[in-house]
Enzyme design. Structure first.
Site, PDB file in Angstrom:
ATOM      1  N   LYS A  34     -39.649  26.649  26.172  1.00 46.95           N
ATOM      2  CA  LYS A  34     -38.901  27.552  25.304  1.00 46.95           C
ATOM      3  C   LYS A  34     -37.845  28.258  26.134  1.00 46.95           C
ATOM      4  O   LYS A  34     -38.135  28.834  27.174  1.00 46.95           O
ATOM      5  CB  LYS A  34     -39.849  28.579  24.664  1.00 46.95           C
ATOM      6  CG  LYS A  34     -39.264  29.318  23.460  1.00 46.95           C
ATOM      7  CD  LYS A  34     -38.451  30.540  23.785  1.00 46.95           C
ATOM      8  CE  LYS A  34     -39.274  31.710  24.229  1.00 46.95           C
ATOM      9  NZ  LYS A  34     -38.450  32.973  24.286  1.00 46.95           N
ATOM     10  N   ASP A  61     -34.761  29.332  21.359  1.00 48.53           N
ATOM     11  CA  ASP A  61     -35.097  30.559  20.643  1.00 48.53           C
ATOM     12  C   ASP A  61     -33.835  31.408  20.500  1.00 48.53           C
ATOM     13  O   ASP A  61     -33.670  32.429  21.163  1.00 48.53           O
ATOM     14  CB  ASP A  61     -36.187  31.295  21.420  1.00 48.53           C
ATOM     15  CG  ASP A  61     -36.708  32.528  20.706  1.00 48.53           C
ATOM     16  OD1 ASP A  61     -36.504  32.638  19.485  1.00 48.53           O
ATOM     17  OD2 ASP A  61     -37.323  33.381  21.375  1.00 48.53           O
ATOM     18  N   LYS A  63     -32.414  32.603  17.438  1.00 40.94           N
ATOM     19  CA  LYS A  63     -32.496  33.622  16.375  1.00 40.94           C
ATOM     20  C   LYS A  63     -31.139  33.894  15.726  1.00 40.94           C
ATOM     21  O   LYS A  63     -30.709  35.044  15.591  1.00 40.94           O
ATOM     22  CB  LYS A  63     -33.083  34.923  16.919  1.00 40.94           C
ATOM     23  CG  LYS A  63     -34.501  34.809  17.480  1.00 40.94           C
ATOM     24  CD  LYS A  63     -35.031  36.194  17.850  1.00 40.94           C
ATOM     25  CE  LYS A  63     -36.408  36.136  18.473  1.00 40.94           C
ATOM     26  NZ  LYS A  63     -36.378  35.671  19.883  1.00 40.94           N
ATOM     27  N   ASP A  66     -26.205  35.589  10.922  1.00 41.24           N
ATOM     28  CA  ASP A  66     -24.799  35.891  10.676  1.00 41.24           C
ATOM     29  C   ASP A  66     -24.458  35.370   9.280  1.00 41.24           C
ATOM     30  O   ASP A  66     -25.346  34.951   8.535  1.00 41.24           O
ATOM     31  CB  ASP A  66     -23.926  35.238  11.758  1.00 41.24           C
ATOM     32  CG  ASP A  66     -22.676  36.042  12.071  1.00 41.24           C
ATOM     33  OD1 ASP A  66     -21.955  36.403  11.113  1.00 41.24           O
ATOM     34  OD2 ASP A  66     -22.405  36.304  13.250  1.00 41.24           O
ATOM     35  N   THR A 120     -42.713  40.063  16.940  1.00 43.14           N
ATOM     36  CA  THR A 120     -44.029  40.528  17.374  1.00 43.14           C
ATOM     37  C   THR A 120     -43.958  41.800  18.206  1.00 43.14           C
ATOM     38  O   THR A 120     -44.990  42.405  18.508  1.00 43.14           O
ATOM     39  CB  THR A 120     -44.767  39.435  18.170  1.00 43.14           C
ATOM     40  OG1 THR A 120     -43.931  38.988  19.249  1.00 43.14           O
ATOM     41  CG2 THR A 120     -45.124  38.261  17.290  1.00 43.14           C
ATOM     42  N   ARG A 211     -44.775  35.313  30.327  1.00 40.50           N
ATOM     43  CA  ARG A 211     -45.142  36.015  31.555  1.00 40.50           C
ATOM     44  C   ARG A 211     -46.533  35.687  32.101  1.00 40.50           C
ATOM     45  O   ARG A 211     -46.701  35.624  33.321  1.00 40.50           O
ATOM     46  CB  ARG A 211     -44.974  37.520  31.341  1.00 40.50           C
ATOM     47  CG  ARG A 211     -43.506  37.964  31.379  1.00 40.50           C
ATOM     48  CD  ARG A 211     -43.290  39.356  30.819  1.00 40.50           C
ATOM     49  NE  ARG A 211     -43.324  39.359  29.357  1.00 40.50           N
ATOM     50  CZ  ARG A 211     -43.024  40.420  28.614  1.00 40.50           C
ATOM     51  NH1 ARG A 211     -42.702  41.568  29.194  1.00 40.50           N
ATOM     52  NH2 ARG A 211     -43.053  40.337  27.303  1.00 40.50           N
TER      53      ARG A 211
END
Length: 232
Positions: A34, A61, A63, A66, A120, A211
């Site tokens: 990702k 990713d 997102k 517009d 999230t 992470r």
């Protein structure tokens, strides 16, 4: 929709050599990669193409959010970089989402197009501050139904909303779940989290993990431990 290995490692870094090094080290233990806004903003199309050339599915990713015409152009551009999945914000509305679907229809293979429901990192208080009244699950349900109606392949959602998403969108709707934290790991800026095994059991198709893998002293060992936790 089940992936043999549902773990997509989040490589959100502006350092391409570091991202490639991490990807190669964890490649035997993950199902995909990702890349997010930090990576794409710093490294651009060439960086995305480099990740797509590693032989694993890539989730961009991005997102997008517009006006429909702008998102259609952006969707066509990201699809041309060899990614397997990319996303838009469901809150952009039906016209915007349909424009993205139509823009990538000619691609073969066509990347999966999914939509973000509620980030999230947001909890009830954060939603309330933006004027989105009601529980997070209610907002996710509304948006998941809209995403399905708009012809997209699935959603990004919290593991805590998986059952409800399945209820409103059906069993074949692709679910991508961030905020995954192995037992004992720090949750960082995430608010609605779950362990990999819990999320998989709840029906998640893809688990985005960053992470806990990339920040580990030995990322490959961390990824392998998660794979073993999932019984893979």
């Amino acid at each position: 929709m089940r992936f043999p290995n549902p773990v997509f490692v989040a490589l959100d870094t502006p350092d391409l050599p570091r991202a490639l090094e991490l990807a190669e080290s964890v490649k035997p233990y993950v199902g995909g990669l990702k890349v997010g806004l930090e990576f794409i903003s710093a490294l651009g199309p060439d960086g995305v193409k480099a990740m797509s050339g590693l032989g694993l599915p890539v989730f961009a990713d991005v997102k997008f959010h517009d006006i429909p015409n702008t998102v259609a152009g952006a969707a066509k551009a990201i699809a041309g970089l060899g990614v397997s999945i990319f996303n838009v914000h469901a809150s952009g509305g039906e016209a915007m989402m349909r424009a993205a679907v139509e823009a990538i229809a000619p691609f073969n293979p066509r990347p999966k197009l999914i939509a973000v429901t509620v980030l999230t990192s947001m909890d009830e208080a954060a939603l309330d501050a933006t004027g989105q009244k009601g529980p997070a699950k209610a907002q996710v349900a509304r948006l998941a139904a809209l995403v399905k109606k708009s012809g997209l392949d699935g959603v990004v959602c919290s593991a805590h909303e998986l059952a409800m998403v399945r209820e409103v969108a059906g069993p074949d709707f692709l679910t991508i779940v961030p905020g995954i934290r192995p037992a004992g790991a720090a949750i960082g800026d995430q608010k609605r989290v779950m362990t990999p095994a819990e999320a998989r059991a709840a029906g998640a198709d893809i688990l985005v993990i960053g992470r806990p893998i990339t920040g580990a002293a030995d990322p490959a060992a961390a990824a392998q431990a998660i794979m073993e936790e999932l019984g893979l």
